[in-house]
Design a protein around this motif. Structure first.
Motif, PDB file in Angstrom:
ATOM      1  N   ALA A  22     107.908  26.587  -0.881  1.00  0.00           N
ATOM      2  CA  ALA A  22     108.148  25.164  -0.624  1.00  0.00           C
ATOM      3  C   ALA A  22     106.904  24.468  -0.080  1.00  0.00           C
ATOM      4  N   LEU A  23     105.986  25.226   0.505  1.00  0.00           N
ATOM      5  CA  LEU A  23     104.791  24.625   1.097  1.00  0.00           C
ATOM      6  C   LEU A  23     103.762  24.308   0.028  1.00  0.00           C
ATOM      7  N   ASN A  24     103.319  23.061  -0.002  1.00  0.00           N
ATOM      8  CA  ASN A  24     102.335  22.626  -0.991  1.00  0.00           C
ATOM      9  C   ASN A  24     100.917  22.953  -0.534  1.00  0.00           C
ATOM     10  N   MET A  25      99.956  22.621  -1.398  1.00  0.00           N
ATOM     11  CA  MET A  25      98.586  23.044  -1.188  1.00  0.00           C
ATOM     12  C   MET A  25      97.958  22.436   0.066  1.00  0.00           C
ATOM     13  N   ASN A  26      98.358  21.247   0.435  1.00  0.00           N
ATOM     14  CA  ASN A  26      97.755  20.609   1.604  1.00  0.00           C
ATOM     15  C   ASN A  26      98.017  21.412   2.874  1.00  0.00           C
ATOM     16  N   VAL A  27      99.252  21.863   3.069  1.00  0.00           N
ATOM     17  CA  VAL A  27      99.585  22.664   4.252  1.00  0.00           C
ATOM     18  C   VAL A  27      98.838  23.982   4.230  1.00  0.00           C
ATOM     19  N   ARG A  28      98.772  24.624   3.067  1.00  0.00           N
ATOM     20  CA  ARG A  28      98.070  25.907   2.950  1.00  0.00           C
ATOM     21  C   ARG A  28      96.580  25.740   3.266  1.00  0.00           C
ATOM     22  N   LYS A  29      96.012  24.640   2.809  1.00  0.00           N
ATOM     23  CA  LYS A  29      94.597  24.373   3.087  1.00  0.00           C
ATOM     24  C   LYS A  29      94.376  24.170   4.582  1.00  0.00           C
ATOM     25  N   GLN A  30      95.268  23.434   5.245  1.00  0.00           N
ATOM     26  CA  GLN A  30      95.144  23.201   6.674  1.00  0.00           C
ATOM     27  C   GLN A  30      95.294  24.500   7.465  1.00  0.00           C
ATOM     28  N   LEU A  31      96.196  25.368   7.035  1.00  0.00           N
ATOM     29  CA  LEU A  31      96.341  26.664   7.691  1.00  0.00           C
ATOM     30  C   LEU A  31      95.042  27.464   7.610  1.00  0.00           C
ATOM     31  N   LEU A 104     100.940  21.080  12.203  1.00  0.00           N
ATOM     32  CA  LEU A 104     101.372  21.288  10.817  1.00  0.00           C
ATOM     33  C   LEU A 104     102.878  21.278  10.614  1.00  0.00           C
ATOM     34  N   ARG A 105     103.658  21.428  11.684  1.00  0.00           N
ATOM     35  CA  ARG A 105     105.108  21.441  11.491  1.00  0.00           C
ATOM     36  C   ARG A 105     105.627  20.170  10.815  1.00  0.00           C
ATOM     37  N   PRO A 106     105.165  18.976  11.205  1.00  0.00           N
ATOM     38  CA  PRO A 106     105.653  17.779  10.493  1.00  0.00           C
ATOM     39  C   PRO A 106     105.352  17.812   8.996  1.00  0.00           C
ATOM     40  N   LEU A 107     104.180  18.319   8.623  1.00  0.00           N
ATOM     41  CA  LEU A 107     103.847  18.425   7.196  1.00  0.00           C
ATOM     42  C   LEU A 107     104.730  19.455   6.511  1.00  0.00           C
ATOM     43  N   MET A 108     105.008  20.569   7.202  1.00  0.00           N
ATOM     44  CA  MET A 108     105.891  21.592   6.636  1.00  0.00           C
ATOM     45  C   MET A 108     107.293  21.031   6.437  1.00  0.00           C
ATOM     46  N   GLU A 109     107.767  20.281   7.421  1.00  0.00           N
ATOM     47  CA  GLU A 109     109.103  19.697   7.309  1.00  0.00           C
ATOM     48  C   GLU A 109     109.185  18.730   6.133  1.00  0.00           C
ATOM     49  N   LEU A 110     108.108  17.990   5.911  1.00  0.00           N
ATOM     50  CA  LEU A 110     108.084  17.062   4.782  1.00  0.00           C
ATOM     51  C   LEU A 110     108.129  17.824   3.465  1.00  0.00           C
ATOM     52  N   ASP A 111     107.369  18.920   3.365  1.00  0.00           N
ATOM     53  CA  ASP A 111     107.397  19.743   2.159  1.00  0.00           C
ATOM     54  C   ASP A 111     108.780  20.339   1.930  1.00  0.00           C
ATOM     55  N   VAL A 112     109.401  20.815   3.010  1.00  0.00           N
ATOM     56  CA  VAL A 112     110.739  21.399   2.910  1.00  0.00           C
ATOM     57  C   VAL A 112     111.746  20.347   2.462  1.00  0.00           C
ATOM     58  N   LYS A 113     111.623  19.151   3.019  1.00  0.00           N
ATOM     59  CA  LYS A 113     112.543  18.074   2.637  1.00  0.00           C
ATOM     60  C   LYS A 113     112.422  17.754   1.147  1.00  0.00           C
ATOM     61  N   ARG A 114     111.186  17.675   0.667  1.00  0.00           N
ATOM     62  CA  ARG A 114     110.975  17.402  -0.760  1.00  0.00           C
ATOM     63  C   ARG A 114     111.522  18.537  -1.621  1.00  0.00           C
ATOM     64  N   TYR A 115     111.305  19.764  -1.160  1.00  0.00           N
ATOM     65  CA  TYR A 115     111.812  20.929  -1.891  1.00  0.00           C
ATOM     66  C   TYR A 115     113.331  20.896  -1.976  1.00  0.00           C
ATOM     67  N   MET A 116     113.993  20.591  -0.842  1.00  0.00           N
ATOM     68  CA  MET A 116     115.451  20.546  -0.827  1.00  0.00           C
ATOM     69  C   MET A 116     115.990  19.394  -1.653  1.00  0.00           C
ATOM     70  N   GLU A 117     115.306  18.250  -1.610  1.00  0.00           N
ATOM     71  CA  GLU A 117     115.763  17.104  -2.396  1.00  0.00           C
ATOM     72  C   GLU A 117     115.720  17.412  -3.884  1.00  0.00           C
ATOM     73  N   LYS A 118     114.644  18.055  -4.331  1.00  0.00           N
ATOM     74  CA  LYS A 118     114.541  18.391  -5.752  1.00  0.00           C
ATOM     75  C   LYS A 118     115.572  19.431  -6.151  1.00  0.00           C
ATOM     76  N   ARG A 119     115.819  20.384  -5.248  1.00  0.00           N
ATOM     77  CA  ARG A 119     116.775  21.445  -5.577  1.00  0.00           C
ATOM     78  C   ARG A 119     118.214  20.942  -5.582  1.00  0.00           C
ATOM     79  N   ASN A 120     118.523  20.019  -4.683  1.00  0.00           N
ATOM     80  CA  ASN A 120     119.917  19.594  -4.510  1.00  0.00           C
ATOM     81  C   ASN A 120     120.237  18.241  -5.096  1.00  0.00           C
ATOM     82  N   GLU A 121     119.210  17.573  -5.652  1.00  0.00           N
ATOM     83  CA  GLU A 121     119.450  16.217  -6.145  1.00  0.00           C
ATOM     84  C   GLU A 121     120.541  16.195  -7.202  1.00  0.00           C
ATOM     85  N   ALA A 122     121.436  15.292  -7.074  1.00  0.00           N
ATOM     86  CA  ALA A 122     122.534  15.136  -8.031  1.00  0.00           C
ATOM     87  C   ALA A 122     122.505  13.728  -8.595  1.00  0.00           C
TER      88      ALA A 122
END
Length: 286
Positions: A22-31, A104-122
């Motif tokens: 779920a984590l995109n490249m920006n978070v991985r780069k910051q880590l 980085l937690r706020p960025l991770m939460e944003l990535d997770v939110k986007r991941y969940m929205e795409k997975r659960n979008e109806a």
């Protein structure tokens, strides 16, 4: 700090159940920017790798690489079902890198939110619509049976539109020869009028045994391909089921996607003579 985070009052999300993909490249780069530099006063990537379960020899071998933190993340994601966003946050806290967690937690939460929205979008639907027959969950492909029997496939083909010429060749080689595989090609097989993300998840998880990922520079820019790949990876932690088969059919200018680096590639640019037989064998495995 709990791994469970509320995005809003009604949607609790357990970070410990969200795969690392779920984590995109920006978070991985910051880590990498935070943890790659060796430090005598703060835990670096080596301490994090040790808590992830890597051995001393594995860590020493990774030390010679240009971006060890990124490589450790990819390796952990590829081999461990424990590789989740919540577990990563726990490891950072145990390493006493609360500075990284705070940043980085706020960025991770944003990535997770986007991941969940795409997975659960109806699809948005009015509860009752006159003179309209509601489509069954089974009625998503042109081959779905009239009595509700779902159409099943040997493989879902993940591709972007600019690579469709190669996908067409794949259809000819795998469907119209002795192999007789049944491929799910979105533009050909999926009925129009349904939510893209919902239908994609249904097909990958329940209708297709495997997924062939056609890798190209254009693939790297596709949001749809990004979601399909990450969703499929989340279904097979550690790649134990060999569910994903990356395919490269032309030279690339951009680096190969890191989240697929630890999977064996079927490379048309180097092995044309036995490319199709290798791919067919991989699809035929039980």
């Amino acid at each position: 700090m709990s791994a469970t985070k509320l995005f809003d009052e009604d949607l609790p999300v357990d970070m410990g159940k969200i795969p690392l993909v779920a984590l995109n490249m920006n978070v991985r780069k910051q880590l990498s920017l935070y943890l790659n530099p060796c430090s005598a006063v703060a835990a670096d990537w080596m301490a994090v790798a040790e808590l992830m379960g890597f051995t001393y020899l594995e860590i020493q071998n990774c030390a010679a690489r240009r971006n060890p933190m990124a490589d450790i993340l990819d390796a952990w994601q590829a081999r461990s079902a424990d590789a989740t966003v919540g577990r990563l946050l726990d490891i950072l806290e145990k390493s006493e890198r609360n500075d990284v967690v705070v940043e980085l937690r706020p960025l991770m939460e944003l990535d997770v939110k986007r991941y969940m929205e795409k997975r659960n979008e109806a699809p948005v639907q009015v509860p009752v619509v006159d003179s309209c027959v509601t489509r069954s969950a089974q009625d998503i492909t042109v081959g779905d049976g009239p009595e509700g029997s779902p159409e099943l496939f040997d493989a879902f083909i993940c591709y972007c539109q600019s690579d469709f010429k190669f996908v067409h060749e794949m259809i000819q080689q795998l469907e119209q020869t002795e192999s007789k595989f049944k491929l799910c090609v979105f533009d050909r097989d999926v009925l129009p009028g349904s939510c893209v993300w919902t239908i994609t998840a249904e097909l990958i998880e329940k209708r297709c045994k495997r997924m062939v990922v056609v890798i190209s520079d254009e693939y790297l820019k596709s949001d749809a391909c990004d979601f399909q790949t990450k969703f499929a990876l989340s279904l097979c932690p550690g790649a134990r089921t060999k569910r994903l088969i990356p395919v490269v059919y032309k030279p690339m200018k951009e680096p190969f996607p890191s989240i697929l680096r630890f999977l064996t590639i079927c490379d048309y640019t180097r092995h044309q003579a036995w490319f199709w037989s290798r791919l067919a064998k991989a699809l035929s495995l039980s």
